[in-house]
Motif scaffolding. Structure first.
Motif, PDB file in Angstrom:
ATOM      1  N   ILE A  20       0.015  -1.426  -2.005  1.00 12.96           N
ATOM      2  CA  ILE A  20      -0.511  -1.560  -0.651  1.00 12.96           C
ATOM      3  C   ILE A  20      -0.419  -0.232   0.101  1.00 12.96           C
ATOM      4  O   ILE A  20      -1.300   0.094   0.907  1.00 12.96           O
ATOM      5  N   ALA A  21       0.626   0.553  -0.157  1.00 10.47           N
ATOM      6  CA  ALA A  21       0.740   1.858   0.501  1.00 10.47           C
ATOM      7  C   ALA A  21      -0.355   2.799   0.019  1.00 10.47           C
ATOM      8  O   ALA A  21      -0.849   3.638   0.787  1.00 10.47           O
ATOM      9  N   THR A  22      -0.754   2.671  -1.239  1.00  6.27           N
ATOM     10  CA  THR A  22      -1.880   3.451  -1.765  1.00  6.27           C
ATOM     11  C   THR A  22      -3.165   3.093  -1.032  1.00  6.27           C
ATOM     12  O   THR A  22      -3.912   3.969  -0.583  1.00  6.27           O
ATOM     13  N   TYR A  23      -3.432   1.802  -0.910  1.00  2.83           N
ATOM     14  CA  TYR A  23      -4.647   1.355  -0.232  1.00  2.83           C
ATOM     15  C   TYR A  23      -4.686   1.853   1.214  1.00  2.83           C
ATOM     16  O   TYR A  23      -5.701   2.361   1.689  1.00  2.83           O
ATOM     17  N   VAL A  24      -3.576   1.688   1.916  1.00  2.00           N
ATOM     18  CA  VAL A  24      -3.540   2.083   3.323  1.00  2.00           C
ATOM     19  C   VAL A  24      -3.687   3.588   3.470  1.00  2.00           C
ATOM     20  O   VAL A  24      -4.448   4.078   4.322  1.00  2.00           O
ATOM     21  N   GLY A  25      -2.965   4.341   2.636  1.00  2.00           N
ATOM     22  CA  GLY A  25      -3.043   5.796   2.730  1.00  2.00           C
ATOM     23  C   GLY A  25      -4.443   6.324   2.475  1.00  2.00           C
ATOM     24  O   GLY A  25      -4.915   7.238   3.178  1.00  2.00           O
ATOM     25  N   ILE A  26      -5.120   5.747   1.497  1.00  2.00           N
ATOM     26  CA  ILE A  26      -6.503   6.168   1.216  1.00  2.00           C
ATOM     27  C   ILE A  26      -7.429   5.719   2.338  1.00  2.00           C
ATOM     28  O   ILE A  26      -8.289   6.472   2.802  1.00  2.00           O
ATOM     29  N   ALA A  27      -7.259   4.478   2.809  1.00  2.00           N
ATOM     30  CA  ALA A  27      -8.131   3.950   3.858  1.00  2.00           C
ATOM     31  C   ALA A  27      -8.008   4.737   5.151  1.00  2.00           C
ATOM     32  O   ALA A  27      -8.992   4.893   5.892  1.00  2.00           O
ATOM     33  N   LEU A  28      -6.813   5.246   5.447  1.00  2.00           N
ATOM     34  CA  LEU A  28      -6.603   6.043   6.652  1.00  2.00           C
ATOM     35  C   LEU A  28      -6.968   7.512   6.449  1.00  2.00           C
ATOM     36  O   LEU A  28      -6.877   8.303   7.393  1.00  2.00           O
ATOM     37  N   GLY A  29      -7.359   7.876   5.238  1.00  2.00           N
ATOM     38  CA  GLY A  29      -7.728   9.260   4.960  1.00  2.00           C
ATOM     39  C   GLY A  29      -6.550  10.203   4.876  1.00  2.00           C
ATOM     40  O   GLY A  29      -6.708  11.417   5.011  1.00  2.00           O
ATOM     41  N   GLN A  30      -5.347   9.662   4.620  1.00  2.00           N
ATOM     42  CA  GLN A  30      -4.137  10.480   4.600  1.00  2.00           C
ATOM     43  C   GLN A  30      -3.692  10.850   3.189  1.00  2.00           C
ATOM     44  O   GLN A  30      -2.871  11.752   3.017  1.00  2.00           O
TER      45      GLN A  30
END
Length: 502
Positions: A229-239
């Motif tokens: 989930i941290a991977t998904y969020v980090g990619i989705a936020l462009g970070q």
């Protein structure tokens, strides 16, 4: 809408029946929401970590994940007509106000693991034992909180500005080690960091270049577990770079005996996506082939799927894998261990404390999570490196958690409904707030607690099923979909379903 209104009207007078599956699910949602609401601390509007089965005594701690599950449970309660829109907006507004006040790691915007829900203060001494608590920011806990915040602009536009500001202030680059997989040309996410140097292993880092050193965990998240989930969020936020998605191991490679500590020898081949080399391996169990997770538990496999529409966005990888994983859990519970019930995932232990449970062969870790209290393991060996061990003569007191069946609903609805009905019929497993957290099915011992994490998974699963995929719609905005779906849809895993569905 008329059908939903009629179902809600019948809830108070109609008993749950296996022949009325949607009505049964609405009843489960209504009762589960009662437990989630009972966890809320009146002074702050934040949920506690858990509440006793009589809904009277709340825990004195909470976490970012607990807050997330309460937020999305509130959205589902509104969408199912269990509360009205004004009540839901008020509850979420109080949560956002609390989040603005809570102390966090200022340079990265990351929340710490434990807070007092009554005062919003950081927990520095564990209430039950008096043991000291070191401040720690978890990539997974913060990942779940960010998902809930990212849902709100679409789910509750009146809270969009505040929710977006909070989500954007959380920098997930603080966990991303770009040099973790030099063999693949990408990095991995670490488990988290301490702001002060702890005892034991840690690594000094400042990945986002804030000028402030933190002390990161020595381990990275390399298995395809709920930690993604941290991977998904980090990619989705462009970070975090999208290439990182392919840095996570599907299985560890078949490379002589170097990786022989993993549960079994994988079959697979090397492929390349976005310039990243990926070993696309699978494990085998009872005629099936699948991509395992770390411990073999249901929540590792399916909790991210509650928020990210993995089956739709990755139909040839996760879309193939999820139903096979569910069948693996079913076959273990009914055919291999012969418990008569299934659904193995970390839960409040009926015998005290909290413990991980899973299906050993479905996990990458050789010791594995086990399905029974006695930790009965299997070991198929590793050809040329580790001999196979005899199959267990019998399994012990299997611990089944109802939230695992709710997670399985999209992939085995009939079987999940039957399993829940049997648990409710055969044990004192259902109380005023829905299903209690777990049941030891041989001894009949029940954990009469409700956990925010597990009840929140139940509410999210029911929202997706009964409210037109509401969790997926709220998280999967066009901007998020544009960043994640093209990456997730590239792979094609060599998954083999069972010859017959149990």
């Amino acid at each position: 809408m008329l059908f939903k209104t009629l179902l809600i009207g019948l809830l108070a007078t109609t008993p749950v029946s296996a022949t009325d599956p949607d009505l049964s699910l609405y009843r489960y949602a209504k009762d589960t929401w009662r437990s989630m609401s009972a966890m809320v601390e009146p002074a702050t509007g934040l949920p506690a970590d858990k509440v006793t089965g009589d809904l009277r005594t709340r825990a004195k701690v909470t976490s970012p994940t607990n807050v997330a599950t309460y937020v999305w449970s509130t959205l589902t309660a509104r969408d199912l007509g269990l509360i009205n829109a004004g009540d839901a907006a008020g509850r979420v507004g109080r949560v956002l106000a609390a989040l603005e006040k809570m102390e966090r790691h200022a340079p990265t915007g990351q929340y710490y693991n434990w807070y007092d829900p009554a005062t919003l203060a950081l927990v520095r001494v564990w209430p039950e034992s008096g043991d000291p608590v070191r401040l720690f920011a978890s990539s997974v806990d913060n990942g779940w909180l960010a998902t809930a915040l990212m849902m709100l602009p679409k789910a509750m536009p009146q809270h969009a500005a505040k929710a977006t500001r909070l989500a954007r202030s959380m920098n997930f680059a603080s966990y991303y080690d770009p040099a973790a997989r030099p063999d693949a040309g990408t990095g991995l996410i670490r488990g988290g960091f301490w702001p002060e140097k702890p005892e034991g292993c840690s690594v000094e880092t400042d990945y986002p270049g804030t000028g402030t050193i933190v002390y990161s965990t020595c381990h990275h998240y390399g298995a395809p577990a709920e930690t993604r989930i941290a991977t998904y969020v980090g990619i989705a936020l462009g970070q975090i770079p999208r290439e990182h998605y392919f840095g996570i191991y599907r299985t560890f490679p078949d490379a002589g005996c170097d990786w022989a500590w993993q549960d079994q020898k994988p079959a697979g081949s090397w492929k390349e996506y976005l310039g990243v080399k990926v070993w696309e391996g699978t494990y085998g169990y009872r005629g099936m082939r699948y991509v395992p997770n770390w411990g073999g538990s249901m929540f590792e496999a399916l909790m991210p799927d509650l928020v990210v529409p993995e089956a739709a966005w990755a139909p040839r990888s996760w879309g193939r894998n999820h139903p096979v994983f569910v069948q693996g859990q079913i076959q273990h519970g009914l055919d291999e261990a012969k418990y008569g019930y299934w659904g193995f995932s970390p839960a409040n232990d009926p015998h005290g404390g909290y413990r991980e449970y899973g299906v050993d062969p479905l996990g990458m870790d050789a010791p594995g999570y086990t399905s029974d209290r006695e930790r009965t393991q299997t070991d198929p060996g590793y050809e040329g490196c580790r001999p196979a061990q005899p199959e267990p003569a019998a399994f012990g007191d299997g611990v089944v958690t109802p939230h695992a069946s709710f997670l399985a609903l999209p992939y085995a609805k009939k079987q999940a409904m039957a399993n829940l009905a049997k648990l409710k019929r055969d044990f004192d497993a259902y109380g005023p707030g829905g299903f209690y957290d777990s049941v030891a099915v041989r001894s009949g011992t029940v954990s009469r607690w409700y956990l925010a994490l597990d009840q929140g998974m139940v509410m999210a699963a029911l929202g997706n099923l009964l409210a037109r995929g509401n969790m997926h719609r709220y998280f999967g905005t066009p901007a998020v979909e544009a960043r994640l779906r093209p990456v997730m849809g590239l792979e094609s895993w060599d998954v083999v379903p069972p010859a017959t569905t149990r």
